[in-house]
Scaffold this active site. Structure first.
Site, PDB file in Angstrom:
ATOM      1  N   HIS A 211       3.100  52.064  18.353  1.00  0.00           N
ATOM      2  CA  HIS A 211       2.542  52.411  19.651  1.00  0.00           C
ATOM      3  C   HIS A 211       3.610  53.007  20.563  1.00  0.00           C
ATOM      4  O   HIS A 211       3.279  53.658  21.556  1.00  0.00           O
ATOM      5  CB  HIS A 211       1.838  51.223  20.312  1.00  0.00           C
ATOM      6  CG  HIS A 211       2.699  50.031  20.588  1.00  0.00           C
ATOM      7  ND1 HIS A 211       2.810  48.965  19.714  1.00  0.00           N
ATOM      8  CD2 HIS A 211       3.480  49.712  21.646  1.00  0.00           C
ATOM      9  CE1 HIS A 211       3.610  48.046  20.224  1.00  0.00           C
ATOM     10  NE2 HIS A 211       4.030  48.480  21.398  1.00  0.00           N
ATOM     11  N   ASP A 241       1.556  49.282  12.581  1.00  0.00           N
ATOM     12  CA  ASP A 241       2.082  49.631  13.904  1.00  0.00           C
ATOM     13  C   ASP A 241       3.580  49.885  13.754  1.00  0.00           C
ATOM     14  O   ASP A 241       4.402  49.021  14.010  1.00  0.00           O
ATOM     15  CB  ASP A 241       1.814  48.478  14.888  1.00  0.00           C
ATOM     16  CG  ASP A 241       2.215  48.813  16.319  1.00  0.00           C
ATOM     17  OD1 ASP A 241       2.668  49.945  16.566  1.00  0.00           O
ATOM     18  OD2 ASP A 241       2.080  47.921  17.189  1.00  0.00           O
ATOM     19  N   GLY A 321       7.751  43.570  27.523  1.00  0.00           N
ATOM     20  CA  GLY A 321       9.170  43.856  27.480  1.00  0.00           C
ATOM     21  C   GLY A 321       9.784  43.533  26.138  1.00  0.00           C
ATOM     22  O   GLY A 321      10.920  43.898  25.866  1.00  0.00           O
ATOM     23  N   SER A 323       8.201  44.311  23.036  1.00  0.00           N
ATOM     24  CA  SER A 323       7.559  45.075  21.971  1.00  0.00           C
ATOM     25  C   SER A 323       8.545  45.924  21.184  1.00  0.00           C
ATOM     26  O   SER A 323       9.479  46.463  21.732  1.00  0.00           O
ATOM     27  CB  SER A 323       6.514  46.002  22.561  1.00  0.00           C
ATOM     28  OG  SER A 323       5.535  46.325  21.652  1.00  0.00           O
ATOM     29  N   SER A 339       4.666  43.842  17.458  1.00  0.00           N
ATOM     30  CA  SER A 339       3.513  44.689  17.743  1.00  0.00           C
ATOM     31  C   SER A 339       2.841  44.256  19.043  1.00  0.00           C
ATOM     32  O   SER A 339       2.831  44.978  20.024  1.00  0.00           O
ATOM     33  CB  SER A 339       2.518  44.642  16.584  1.00  0.00           C
ATOM     34  OG  SER A 339       1.336  45.351  16.900  1.00  0.00           O
TER      35      SER A 339
END
Length: 452
Positions: A211, A241, A321, A323, A339
């Site tokens: 993402h 992801d 914060g 990810s 993720s």
């Protein structure tokens, strides 16, 4: 915020500031080798990173009798679920040093149940994974799943039959952790670098969350700084992801280590599959270092942006914060990339990670620098740090759990595209919390995407 520029020929792994490192070190197993206790039929002790290979071998040998496996961290034993009471099956398991556990549901039964859930209950704010400890599918619904959505979910679970699946409510909201942090910047977004790798063409690169890779094409080591890396491949949502981002300077040396702050690092020696029951560490620049356990594999998560499959489920806390940050073990195995999930580091929650092994295979990359090969250490001088050194208060730098949550609640509605936009919206308070922990750019950033 000040940022330390990354040397053009030296790129350290992303990792944020230290928070509960000492406590995590006490929890993680540090056995150096599997060994027998002298009786060929007695259970062996295993390292957590070794059990997936043994379990895979037994799965291929046992066929339909194999019904999953998990790691008993307390006894350091591998438990193999079996359907039926075939003594030959049990003997083969015990000969391998594992423990046989008779269960009700076969692997095919649970796969069929998961397929039904996908068909009848793909609702934003839901997730499910197989829990081999209970031999059931664990279904979780976040706070946005109410009314007719909740009724649909619970009735679907009930129709699966007794002892096949359970459903519970989560107080939080499932989201990709895309706020705050301190790491790499692109297109007004902020993410963390996960693990440095070598791409299939030999060029230096890194893995991060998918993402993040779809949020911007180019990334810098400083806010509004010149780009230093460009997205090569990105997957999100869908079958994972993860993203491969190549350094623009081909002379960059992608060292295989996680910098945990205060001059400490953990050398990453290999990529390994996760095992249920395994104890793991997660590094993030908002909440620092936190530890927990793998609770499920092959998880499906219905984010507002869409459905993601094939993830690792854990009880390691995370907040906006964190990810894209590294999930790894104390002995230096790369396990996953952060993720998303729900909850925070005050009340806990569920978190999901992209398996590193799957990401490496999909993008054709290997860990570390090219001269190290797959799973090799690029910089032999960068030894693993004493994990107990520099341990900080686990709550240091933790953001207000409510920060950025308002937009997400709206994003978890049926309008997935709207959810994606809301999820990009970051609270300034969260960014400030991350700034208080780490301001050293990519050299130790393990932050997440944020859009002002």
């Amino acid at each position: 915020m000040s940022h330390k520029r990354i040397p053009k020929r030296k790129a350290a792994i992303a990792a944020g500031s230290v928070a509960a490192l000492g406590a995590a070190a006490l929890l993680l197993p540090n056995a150096n080798a599997s060994q027998s206790n002298g009786d060929d039929a007695a259970p062996r002790t295993f390292k957590a990173t070794d059990v997936s290979d043994v379990a895979a071998q037994l799965a291929s040998q046992l066929g339909d009798a194999f019904a999953g496996s998990y790691y008993d961290a307390g006894n350091k034993q591998l438990v193999i679920n079996v359907v039926g009471n075939n003594s030959n099956v049990v003997n083969r398991i015990e000969k391998a040093g594992a423990v046989a556990h008779q269960v009700q549901n076969s692997t095919s039964d649970l796969r069929a149940a998961a397929k039904t859930l996908k068909t009848d209950a793909t609702i934003p704010g839901t997730a499910w994974s197989v829990d081999p400890k209970t031999n059931e599918i664990r279904v979780t619904a976040d706070s946005t799943v109410t009314g007719s959505k909740w009724d649909t979910l619970t009735s679907t679970v009930k129709d699966l039959g007794s002892g096949v699946a359970t459903v519970k409510k989560s107080a939080g909201t499932f989201k990709t952790f895309v706020d705050g942090g301190d790491a790499i910047f692109g297109g007004g977004a902020r993410c963390s670098l996960g693990f440095n790798v070598t791409a299939s063409d030999g060029s230096p690169a890194f893995l991060t969350a998918g993402h993040c890779g779809v949020a911007a094409a180019q990334w810098s080591d400083a806010q509004d700084g010149a780009p230093i890396a460009t997205v090569d491949q990105a997957t999100f949502p869908g079958d994972g992801d993860f993203a491969l981002v190549k350094y623009d300077d081909p002379a960059t040396q992608a060292n295989s280590a996680v910098n945990v702050g205060n001059g400490q690092s953990v050398q990453i020696n290999q990529a390994a599959d996760a095992a249920v029951g395994q104890q793991v560490l997660r590094m993030g620049s908002t909440t620092g270092l936190n530890d927990g356990n793998v609770t499920g594999l092959d998880a499906t998560v219905n984010y507002p942006e869409g459905t993601v499959t094939g993830l690792i489920q854990t009880d390691v806390c995370a907040e906006p914060g964190d990810s894209g940050g590294s999930l790894f073990t104390q002995d230096g195995s790369a396990i996953g990339l952060t993720s998303g999930g729900s909850g925070d580091c005050t009340v806990g929650g569920e978190t999901f990670f992209q398996p590193v092994t799957t990401a490496l295979q999909a993008v054709g990359a290997t860990l570390g620098a090219g001269d190290a090969g797959a799973g090799g250490a690029a910089d032999p001088s960068a030894g693993a740090a004493d994990p107990s050194a520099g341990a900080a208060d686990p709550s240091a730098g933790a953001a207000d759990p409510s920060a950025g949550a308002g937009d997400q609640a709206g994003g978890a509605a049926d309008d997935q595209a709207g959810g994606a936009a809301d999820d990009q919206g970051a609270a300034d308070d969260q960014s400030g919390a991350a700034d208080g922990q780490s301001a050293s750019g990519m050299d130790d950033g393990s932050g997440m995407v944020t859009t002002p």
